[in-house]
Write a protein that holds these residues in place. Structure first.
Motif, PDB file in Angstrom:
ATOM      1  N   PHE A 126      -5.103  -4.733  -0.946  1.00  0.00           N
ATOM      2  CA  PHE A 126      -5.621  -3.492  -1.517  1.00  0.00           C
ATOM      3  C   PHE A 126      -6.587  -2.758  -0.589  1.00  0.00           C
ATOM      4  O   PHE A 126      -6.902  -1.587  -0.832  1.00  0.00           O
ATOM      5  CB  PHE A 126      -6.322  -3.769  -2.851  1.00  0.00           C
ATOM      6  CG  PHE A 126      -5.397  -4.173  -3.957  1.00  0.00           C
ATOM      7  CD1 PHE A 126      -4.242  -3.457  -4.218  1.00  0.00           C
ATOM      8  CD2 PHE A 126      -5.682  -5.282  -4.756  1.00  0.00           C
ATOM      9  CE1 PHE A 126      -3.382  -3.829  -5.243  1.00  0.00           C
ATOM     10  CE2 PHE A 126      -4.836  -5.657  -5.777  1.00  0.00           C
ATOM     11  CZ  PHE A 126      -3.668  -4.935  -6.023  1.00  0.00           C
ATOM     12  N   ALA A 170       0.827  -1.210   0.000  1.00  0.00           N
ATOM     13  CA  ALA A 170       0.000   0.000   0.000  1.00  0.00           C
ATOM     14  C   ALA A 170       0.857   1.253   0.000  1.00  0.00           C
ATOM     15  O   ALA A 170       0.572   2.224  -0.717  1.00  0.00           O
ATOM     16  CB  ALA A 170      -0.918  -0.001   1.219  1.00  0.00           C
ATOM     17  N   ILE A 219      -4.021  -0.508 -10.099  1.00  0.00           N
ATOM     18  CA  ILE A 219      -4.619  -1.734  -9.566  1.00  0.00           C
ATOM     19  C   ILE A 219      -5.149  -2.613 -10.695  1.00  0.00           C
ATOM     20  O   ILE A 219      -4.993  -3.838 -10.677  1.00  0.00           O
ATOM     21  CB  ILE A 219      -5.743  -1.394  -8.566  1.00  0.00           C
ATOM     22  CG1 ILE A 219      -5.150  -0.840  -7.264  1.00  0.00           C
ATOM     23  CG2 ILE A 219      -6.592  -2.622  -8.265  1.00  0.00           C
ATOM     24  CD1 ILE A 219      -6.179  -0.394  -6.247  1.00  0.00           C
TER      25      ILE A 219
END
Length: 425
Positions: free
Chosen positions: A342, A301, A318
């Motif tokens: 995520f 992240a 992503i």
């Protein structure tokens, strides 16, 4: 420990070890080599991964879909679809897509959709003059709809992993499934114009009503499932059990094509498929625990946040990661492993968790059409063994391009997939 895990996993994948076993062995090997945690935790995490009541919906939906497939459902849906879109140029191709959309609302499985519809429609298209590669490429692509339109096994997996409403995820999957279907019909129409594929004879009102009457019991199953869930009558897991009972009643007493022999065969097929998915989910849960322990989600992240300075860039990045992952990893395993990674990012950028579920499942679904994993490619290729895999891949390429365009639309226009969920508020 994470470095060892990834190294072992890549080695096992290259050696073509089944994905569930590859994930489990790489997790076990990483823990054994690191000596940081006791080995019994591997068994504990494997059990924890399957110790979930909502997860029971997966084998139950597989049983229901298998029973409906054995009970004569495919040909009735195809006949009904033929009466709707058959006369249009490229009609048989459009019938294939529409029948896949109908069957998707029963099975929740992409390979099952390919086999159930493709085993009938691919020979029919070839006999009508369609090119073999186009027919097989079309059914490989259309099978993807099987995991978008509810009930959807990947949406169940995502809902459990991310603690999201499975009912809302089912609703959110309807528009993406319809969008994919319409896109593939458009491609089929232009191919038909270019290659001279004709439509079928124009149906009469009588034939349309007859086909609808025969298919109505099949079409009633998704209505009962979704109506029961959104009406608060039962949970998604209970809906799966209701679907099994409904499938038995329709197959035995209404269509009368389900026998004890093919019923037990359906149970066996669903049992094998459920065991495969269960192994993958259990192993992926254990791997996800190791990655979380090693703070991989936090590190990933942080790394992505340093590159993506806006929601637009974050979603694009992503999407790229998930598209690549879908080529290499089984859909449910990818959801369990990557979902928690995520999660901090989508919370940071206030991305709706249901919308992200659509993005994730659609991305990974496209992986069903891409080598080297490409499950739909191999299943569809088995329907016409005189074609090489490269021919099937080439024929499915236009559909994959449209699927990626649809993905971008769904990513950046969230209300498309969320509109139906807002109606529940």
């Amino acid at each position: 420990m994470a470095n060892i895990l990834f190294t072992l996993f890549i080695i096992f994948v290259v050696l073509n070890v089944p994905i569930g076993i590859a994930i489990g062995l790489s997790t076990f090997g990483a823990i054994l080599a690191s000596q940081k945690v006791p080995l019994f935790l591997v068994a504990q995490r494997l059990f924890t991964g399957l110790d979930s009541f909502p997860l029971l919906a997966i084998p139950l939906f597989m049983i229901a879909g298998s029973l409906m497939e054995s009970g004569g459902i495919s040909k009735r849906l195809i006949n009904f679809a033929s009466n709707i879109v058959g006369p249009i140029p490229g009609g048989l191709a459009m019938v294939t897509v529409l029948a896949c959309m109908f069957f998707a609302a029963i099975s929740g499985s992409a390979p099952a959709t390919v086999v159930a519809i493709g085993s009938i429609m691919v020979p029919a298209m070839i006999e009508a003059g369609y090119d073999k590669d186009f027919a097989v490429g079309l059914i490989a692509a259309s099978g993807m709809i099987g995991v978008l339109i509810p009930p959807s096994i990947p949406f169940v997996t995502y809902g459990i992993t991310m603690n999201a409403s499975i009912g809302k995820l089912f609703l959110a999957g309807i528009v993406p499934g319809v969008l994919f279907g319409l896109s593939f019909m458009i491609i089929s129409y232009f191919y038909a114009k270019k290659r001279g594929y004709k439509g079928t004879a124009k149906p009469t009102w009588k034939s349309f009503l007859t086909s609808f009457k025969e298919a109505i019991w099949a079409l009633g199953m998704p209505a009962i499932i979704l109506g029961g869930i959104y009406g608060g009558v039962f949970t998604p897991t209970e809906a799966a059990a209701v679907a099994c009972v409904y499938s038995l009643i329709v197959g035995f007493f209404i269509y009368r094509e389900l026998t004890l022999q093919n019923m037990f065969k359906s149970f066996a097929n669903a049992g094998v498929s459920s065991a495969m998915v269960g192994l993958i989910i259990a192993a992926a849960t254990a791997m996800g625990w190791v990655l979380t322990t090693e703070q991989v989600p936090t590190n990933v992240a942080t790394a992505i946040s340093s590159i993506a300075h806006s929601k637009f860039m974050l979603l694009l990045l992503i999407n790229l990661i998930l598209l690549i992952t879908g080529c290499l990893m089984e859909l449910n395993a990818a959801i369990i492993i990557l979902g928690p990674i995520f999660l901090p990012l989508i919370m940071q950028y206030n991305i709706d968790i249901i919308h992200f579920g659509v993005i994730m499942v659609v991305n990974l679904t496209i992986g069903l059409l891409t080598p080297p994993l490409g499950v739909n490619l191999f299943v569809a290729n088995g329907l016409q063994k005189d074609l090489t895999l490269s021919q099937v891949v080439k024929a499915s390429l236009p559909f994959m391009i449209f699927a990626i365009i649809d993905l971008m639309i769904l990513t950046y226009v969230p209300n498309l997939s969320l509109y139906l969920t807002h109606l529940l508020k």
